[in-house]
Motif scaffolding. Structure first.
Motif, PDB file in Angstrom:
ATOM      1  N   MET A   1       6.411   1.933  -2.628  1.00  0.00           N
ATOM      2  CA  MET A   1       5.218   2.450  -1.952  1.00  0.00           C
ATOM      3  C   MET A   1       5.042   3.952  -2.173  1.00  0.00           C
ATOM      4  O   MET A   1       3.940   4.485  -2.011  1.00  0.00           O
ATOM      5  N   PHE A   2       6.125   4.650  -2.556  1.00  0.00           N
ATOM      6  CA  PHE A   2       5.980   6.071  -2.863  1.00  0.00           C
ATOM      7  C   PHE A   2       5.043   6.275  -4.052  1.00  0.00           C
ATOM      8  O   PHE A   2       4.300   7.259  -4.114  1.00  0.00           O
ATOM      9  N   ARG A   3       5.076   5.359  -5.021  1.00  0.00           N
ATOM     10  CA  ARG A   3       4.178   5.466  -6.181  1.00  0.00           C
ATOM     11  C   ARG A   3       2.726   5.342  -5.745  1.00  0.00           C
ATOM     12  O   ARG A   3       1.852   6.064  -6.226  1.00  0.00           O
ATOM     13  N   HIS A   4       2.463   4.408  -4.834  1.00  0.00           N
ATOM     14  CA  HIS A   4       1.101   4.252  -4.316  1.00  0.00           C
ATOM     15  C   HIS A   4       0.681   5.475  -3.507  1.00  0.00           C
ATOM     16  O   HIS A   4      -0.473   5.904  -3.558  1.00  0.00           O
ATOM     17  N   THR A   5       1.649   6.029  -2.779  1.00  0.00           N
ATOM     18  CA  THR A   5       1.346   7.204  -1.959  1.00  0.00           C
ATOM     19  C   THR A   5       0.976   8.397  -2.837  1.00  0.00           C
ATOM     20  O   THR A   5       0.021   9.122  -2.551  1.00  0.00           O
ATOM     21  N   LEU A   6       1.727   8.595  -3.920  1.00  0.00           N
ATOM     22  CA  LEU A   6       1.403   9.677  -4.855  1.00  0.00           C
ATOM     23  C   LEU A   6       0.041   9.436  -5.503  1.00  0.00           C
ATOM     24  O   LEU A   6      -0.768  10.370  -5.629  1.00  0.00           O
ATOM     25  N   LYS A   7      -0.210   8.198  -5.919  1.00  0.00           N
ATOM     26  CA  LYS A   7      -1.506   7.875  -6.547  1.00  0.00           C
ATOM     27  C   LYS A   7      -2.658   8.222  -5.614  1.00  0.00           C
ATOM     28  O   LYS A   7      -3.637   8.872  -6.017  1.00  0.00           O
ATOM     29  N   ASP A   8      -2.548   7.808  -4.341  1.00  0.00           N
ATOM     30  CA  ASP A   8      -3.606   8.117  -3.377  1.00  0.00           C
ATOM     31  C   ASP A   8      -3.756   9.621  -3.199  1.00  0.00           C
ATOM     32  O   ASP A   8      -4.875  10.150  -3.103  1.00  0.00           O
ATOM     33  N   GLY A   9      -2.623  10.327  -3.165  1.00  0.00           N
ATOM     34  CA  GLY A   9      -2.666  11.780  -2.984  1.00  0.00           C
ATOM     35  C   GLY A   9      -3.301  12.499  -4.155  1.00  0.00           C
ATOM     36  O   GLY A   9      -4.035  13.484  -3.977  1.00  0.00           O
ATOM     37  N   LEU A  10      -3.047  12.034  -5.367  1.00  0.00           N
ATOM     38  CA  LEU A  10      -3.672  12.636  -6.548  1.00  0.00           C
ATOM     39  C   LEU A  10      -5.169  12.319  -6.592  1.00  0.00           C
ATOM     40  O   LEU A  10      -5.973  13.144  -7.029  1.00  0.00           O
ATOM     41  N   ASP A  11      -5.525  11.110  -6.139  1.00  0.00           N
ATOM     42  CA  ASP A  11      -6.947  10.768  -6.050  1.00  0.00           C
ATOM     43  C   ASP A  11      -7.658  11.713  -5.081  1.00  0.00           C
ATOM     44  O   ASP A  11      -8.770  12.179  -5.352  1.00  0.00           O
ATOM     45  N   ARG A  12      -7.012  11.994  -3.935  1.00  0.00           N
ATOM     46  CA  ARG A  12      -7.623  12.909  -2.962  1.00  0.00           C
ATOM     47  C   ARG A  12      -7.761  14.312  -3.537  1.00  0.00           C
ATOM     48  O   ARG A  12      -8.667  15.063  -3.159  1.00  0.00           O
ATOM     49  N   GLY A  13      -6.854  14.664  -4.432  1.00  0.00           N
ATOM     50  CA  GLY A  13      -6.924  15.980  -5.060  1.00  0.00           C
ATOM     51  C   GLY A  13      -7.877  16.018  -6.233  1.00  0.00           C
ATOM     52  O   GLY A  13      -7.936  17.020  -6.948  1.00  0.00           O
ATOM     53  N   HIS A  14      -8.616  14.898  -6.447  1.00  0.00           N
ATOM     54  CA  HIS A  14      -9.614  14.796  -7.526  1.00  0.00           C
ATOM     55  C   HIS A  14      -8.987  15.001  -8.899  1.00  0.00           C
ATOM     56  O   HIS A  14      -9.581  15.632  -9.794  1.00  0.00           O
ATOM     57  N   VAL A  15      -7.780  14.464  -9.080  1.00  0.00           N
ATOM     58  CA  VAL A  15      -7.113  14.532 -10.382  1.00  0.00           C
ATOM     59  C   VAL A  15      -7.684  13.432 -11.268  1.00  0.00           C
ATOM     60  O   VAL A  15      -7.763  12.269 -10.845  1.00  0.00           O
ATOM     61  N   PRO A  16      -8.118  13.744 -12.483  1.00  0.00           N
ATOM     62  CA  PRO A  16      -8.673  12.725 -13.390  1.00  0.00           C
ATOM     63  C   PRO A  16      -7.685  11.586 -13.638  1.00  0.00           C
ATOM     64  O   PRO A  16      -6.469  11.792 -13.665  1.00  0.00           O
ATOM     65  N   GLU A  17      -8.221  10.397 -13.848  1.00  0.00           N
ATOM     66  CA  GLU A  17      -7.407   9.194 -13.979  1.00  0.00           C
ATOM     67  C   GLU A  17      -6.410   9.292 -15.131  1.00  0.00           C
ATOM     68  O   GLU A  17      -5.281   8.818 -15.025  1.00  0.00           O
ATOM     69  N   ASN A  18      -6.814   9.891 -16.250  1.00  0.00           N
ATOM     70  CA  ASN A  18      -5.902   9.947 -17.394  1.00  0.00           C
ATOM     71  C   ASN A  18      -4.664  10.780 -17.099  1.00  0.00           C
ATOM     72  O   ASN A  18      -3.565  10.485 -17.585  1.00  0.00           O
ATOM     73  N   TYR A  19      -4.806  11.818 -16.262  1.00  0.00           N
ATOM     74  CA  TYR A  19      -3.638  12.627 -15.896  1.00  0.00           C
ATOM     75  C   TYR A  19      -2.755  11.872 -14.907  1.00  0.00           C
ATOM     76  O   TYR A  19      -1.522  11.985 -14.953  1.00  0.00           O
TER      77      TYR A  19
ATOM     78  N   GLY B   1       0.808  -1.211   0.000  1.00  0.00           N
ATOM     79  CA  GLY B   1       0.000   0.000   0.000  1.00  0.00           C
ATOM     80  C   GLY B   1       0.839   1.258   0.000  1.00  0.00           C
ATOM     81  O   GLY B   1       1.989   1.267  -0.435  1.00  0.00           O
ATOM     82  N   ALA B   2       0.250   2.331   0.509  1.00  0.00           N
ATOM     83  CA  ALA B   2       0.923   3.621   0.561  1.00  0.00           C
ATOM     84  C   ALA B   2       1.524   3.824   1.941  1.00  0.00           C
ATOM     85  O   ALA B   2       1.168   3.154   2.913  1.00  0.00           O
ATOM     86  N   PHE B   3       2.447   4.768   2.049  1.00  0.00           N
ATOM     87  CA  PHE B   3       3.004   5.141   3.347  1.00  0.00           C
ATOM     88  C   PHE B   3       1.963   5.934   4.134  1.00  0.00           C
ATOM     89  O   PHE B   3       1.253   6.773   3.575  1.00  0.00           O
ATOM     90  N   SER B   4       1.886   5.669   5.422  1.00  0.00           N
ATOM     91  CA  SER B   4       0.964   6.403   6.291  1.00  0.00           C
ATOM     92  C   SER B   4       1.602   7.726   6.717  1.00  0.00           C
ATOM     93  O   SER B   4       2.790   7.979   6.478  1.00  0.00           O
ATOM     94  N   ALA B   5       0.796   8.563   7.374  1.00  0.00           N
ATOM     95  CA  ALA B   5       1.318   9.846   7.871  1.00  0.00           C
ATOM     96  C   ALA B   5       2.474   9.616   8.839  1.00  0.00           C
ATOM     97  O   ALA B   5       3.500  10.310   8.789  1.00  0.00           O
ATOM     98  N   GLU B   6       2.338   8.615   9.708  1.00  0.00           N
ATOM     99  CA  GLU B   6       3.388   8.325  10.685  1.00  0.00           C
ATOM    100  C   GLU B   6       4.668   7.849   9.995  1.00  0.00           C
ATOM    101  O   GLU B   6       5.783   8.235  10.390  1.00  0.00           O
ATOM    102  N   GLN B   7       4.511   7.026   8.962  1.00  0.00           N
ATOM    103  CA  GLN B   7       5.692   6.531   8.248  1.00  0.00           C
ATOM    104  C   GLN B   7       6.383   7.655   7.472  1.00  0.00           C
ATOM    105  O   GLN B   7       7.612   7.749   7.462  1.00  0.00           O
ATOM    106  N   LEU B   8       5.598   8.520   6.823  1.00  0.00           N
ATOM    107  CA  LEU B   8       6.186   9.652   6.097  1.00  0.00           C
ATOM    108  C   LEU B   8       6.919  10.582   7.050  1.00  0.00           C
ATOM    109  O   LEU B   8       8.004  11.089   6.742  1.00  0.00           O
ATOM    110  N   ALA B   9       6.326  10.804   8.224  1.00  0.00           N
ATOM    111  CA  ALA B   9       6.973  11.662   9.224  1.00  0.00           C
ATOM    112  C   ALA B   9       8.294  11.050   9.667  1.00  0.00           C
ATOM    113  O   ALA B   9       9.311  11.755   9.815  1.00  0.00           O
ATOM    114  N   ALA B  10       8.310   9.723   9.888  1.00  0.00           N
ATOM    115  CA  ALA B  10       9.545   9.053  10.310  1.00  0.00           C
ATOM    116  C   ALA B  10      10.618   9.133   9.230  1.00  0.00           C
ATOM    117  O   ALA B  10      11.807   9.318   9.529  1.00  0.00           O
TER     118      ALA B  10
END
Length: 587
Positions: free
Chosen positions: A517-535, A362-371
């Motif tokens: 996992m950084f790739r998954h983290t970016l994907k989740d972050g772009l999804d939260r930003g409502h970025v269209p799938e094609n972008y 999966g993606a890195f959590s807030a705690e993992q990114l902070a660490a």
């Protein structure tokens, strides 16, 4: 120093042009190999030229070694250039061909079944076909005979491999068979059903001609030789990274060891293939690197016993799936090439349990990114070698520092980042800073893309770092990461990053944590930003093959993607010590 022969310029771009040795022209299907060096600078092109030339020479040597190896193996173990048959076999196959042709309902149609105005043309055409077959100089007839001979052999259980020529004795009999069948069909057309072939070899056709000769003469190809042929004709033609190639070779060694290198491929059974699947489910990952591991020539059973005694975990489901898939592909190909006898290997799945979706990486959590980003490498460390996890006065901006930031804010793969040079980092006419991967070989066609730099990377001073690296060897951004035994930088950096995660306290809790996992983290972050799938797909270089329309076009430019990557919404953690400000959207 004079320009080396073979280094030429087309337009502004330098190319390597290498003549294919005469003995290998047939293997390559051409006499010259051109390779673009993708640069207009002579000083840059020169080392690239020598590197590519060395690769080609190594490739030529490998092909010759493989050819020489085959030449030294017993003829019963390898396909011959010419498939020989006995005279009795040739006659039997040809007689079976005539019987097959004249048993076809179409061969029994008479002139009365056609329109009167077409009868004359049809008769002339049938007569011309027979005449062609009787003409020794007819090239069209030669091709027709060769095709008919190969088809007849395969229908009757013989193995005819790609590019294998057929015995001239059989070709002559097939030519006579086609002519005899043609005469019979022509006579029937005119109402004569006496079925006189006018060739004594085809008189008194009977059902058991072929049963009187050996019709299952499959070459006794060993598992080892089958693997070599499969690699040469199939796997070697597929684009793959060096790391993937090394993995495939290792898996084929396991297959060879399990089934037996000298075991005839024709004797392999479906039950043995299932047994291989079950054995793979008990193999440990990377066992050779562990203390007290079995020697390289150990049997599969010895390795499994070693894993049991040392309580080692089995390979992951995904790794097992690769082993099983390559085994299935190998024996499916061997079956199609008539190297095995009725071996069906479909529907053989890994024994391991497919992980549930929530168990996948999966993606890195807030705690993992902070660490990660609060570690001494970003706050100040002793050094970026053994002292990278020890607090100190130094912030050293090399691979340990930049790769996590680039992974998180570009979504690029580890190997893509490590191989970057200063020339890959550009600024568009409108001022967008981006990483240009459009001309590089990648994991897939969509890996070639333009990746805009997120503002966090600009605030962290990435462009300044790039300029400082322009004077490094070949302008490489991360020359501090050397290549590993598999020829890739990822082999070394992956271990470093694993050690880094352990120092951060992440690896002990989440053993599956890794750079990807950084790739998954970016994907989740772009999804939260409502970025269209094609972008999102364009930014991360994912395949867009789900819809036909997406397979067209060259992809989005960095100027188009820049506003979208800035919509990234990450978990809340502190980056102010890196950027000097907190301006990123968080949740």
């Amino acid at each position: 120093m004079a320009k080396p022969p073979g280094l030429v310029q087309r337009g502004r771009i330098w190319y390597l042009r290498k003549r294919v040795p005469n003995d290998l022209v047939g293997r390559y299907g051409r006499r010259e190999i051109p390779i673009s060096l993708e640069t207009d600078d002579y000083d840059t092109a020169l080392p690239l030229f020598h590197a590519e030339m060395a690769k080609l020479e190594a490739e030529f040597s490998a092909i010759r070694r493989r050819r020489d190896l085959f030449a030294g193996v017993a003829t019963s173990d390898l396909p011959q250039d010419v498939l020989n048959v006995t005279e009795e076999e040739a006659v039997a196959i040809a007689r079976a061909l005539v019987k097959e042709r004249i048993s076809d309902p179409e061969s029994k149609r008479t002139a009365r079944e056609y329109l009167p105005e077409a009868v004359s043309d049809i008769r002339d055409e049938m007569s011309a076909d027979v005449g062609d077959l009787l003409d020794p100089d007819s090239l069209a007839a030669d091709q027709r005979v060769q095709s008919a001979a190969v088809s007849a052999l395969r229908r009757n259980g013989y193995s005819v491999l790609d590019r294998q020529r057929v015995d001239a004795r059989l070709l002559e009999m097939v030519r006579r068979a086609l002519a005899a069948a043609g005469r019979i069909e022509l006579a029937r057309f005119d109402g004569d059903f006496s079925d006189d072939p006018r060739d004594a070899a085809f008189a008194d056709l009977c059902e058991d001609d072929l049963s009187r000769v050996a019709v299952a003469r499959k070459p006794n190809i060993s598992v080892s030789s089958a693997i070599d042929l499969f690699w040469d004709r199939v796997i070697s033609l597929e684009p793959k990274a060096a790391k993937t190639e090394a993995k495939y070779r290792a898996i084929f060694e396991v297959i060879k060891r399990f089934f037996g290198a000298d075991t005839p491929a024709a004797t392999i059974t479906r039950e043995q293939c299932f047994a291989f699947r079950d054995a793979v489910a008990r193999l440990p990952p990377n066992y050779a690197k562990k203390k007290g591991a079995p020697p390289p020539d150990a049997s599969i059973d010895e390795i499994i016993e070693y894993a049991r005694q040392n309580d080692l975990p089995a390979m992951s489901y995904g790794t097992q799936a690769i082993y099983v898939a390559l085994m299935v592909r190998l024996f499916t190909w061997a079956s199609n090439e008539r190297m095995t006898k009725d071996l069906v290997v479909t529907d053989i799945k890994p024994r391991g349990k497919r992980p549930a979706k929530h168990e996948l990486r999966g993606a890195f959590s807030a705690e993992q990114l902070a660490a990660i980003f609060d570690a001494p490498i970003y706050r100040g460390c002793k050094d970026d070698k053994l002292g990278f996890a020890t607090p100190g006065p130094n912030i050293i901006k090399k691979s340990r520092y930049w790769l996590p930031l680039l992974g998180l804010f570009t979504g690029m793969r580890e190997g893509e980042i490590l191989s970057l040079t200063a020339d890959n980092v550009l600024i568009s006419e409108t001022g967008t800073a981006y990483i240009d991967l459009s001309k590089r070989k990648g994991k897939n066609a969509y890996s070639r893309r333009e990746v805009p730099l997120h503002s966090v990377l600009l605030q962290a001073g990435f462009l300044k770092f790039v300029e400082e690296q322009r004077n490094s060897e070949n302008g490489a951004l991360f020359p501090d990461v050397k290549k590993g035994a598999d020829g890739t930088q990822t082999a070394i950096f992956s271990k470093r990053f694993g050690t880094f995660l352990k120092a951060c306290g992440i690896k002990d809790i989440d053993t599956a944590a890794c750079f990807h996992m950084f790739r998954h983290t970016l994907k989740d972050g772009l999804d939260r930003g409502h970025v269209p799938e094609n972008y999102i797909e364009a930014i991360q270089g994912w395949s867009r093959k789900m819809k036909t329309s997406r397979s067209y076009g060259q992809g989005f430019e960095a100027d188009t993607l820049k506003p979208w990557i800035e919509k990234l919404v990450l978990p809340k953690f502190d980056l102010s010590h890196i950027t000097g400000r907190t301006c990123m959207a968080e949740y």
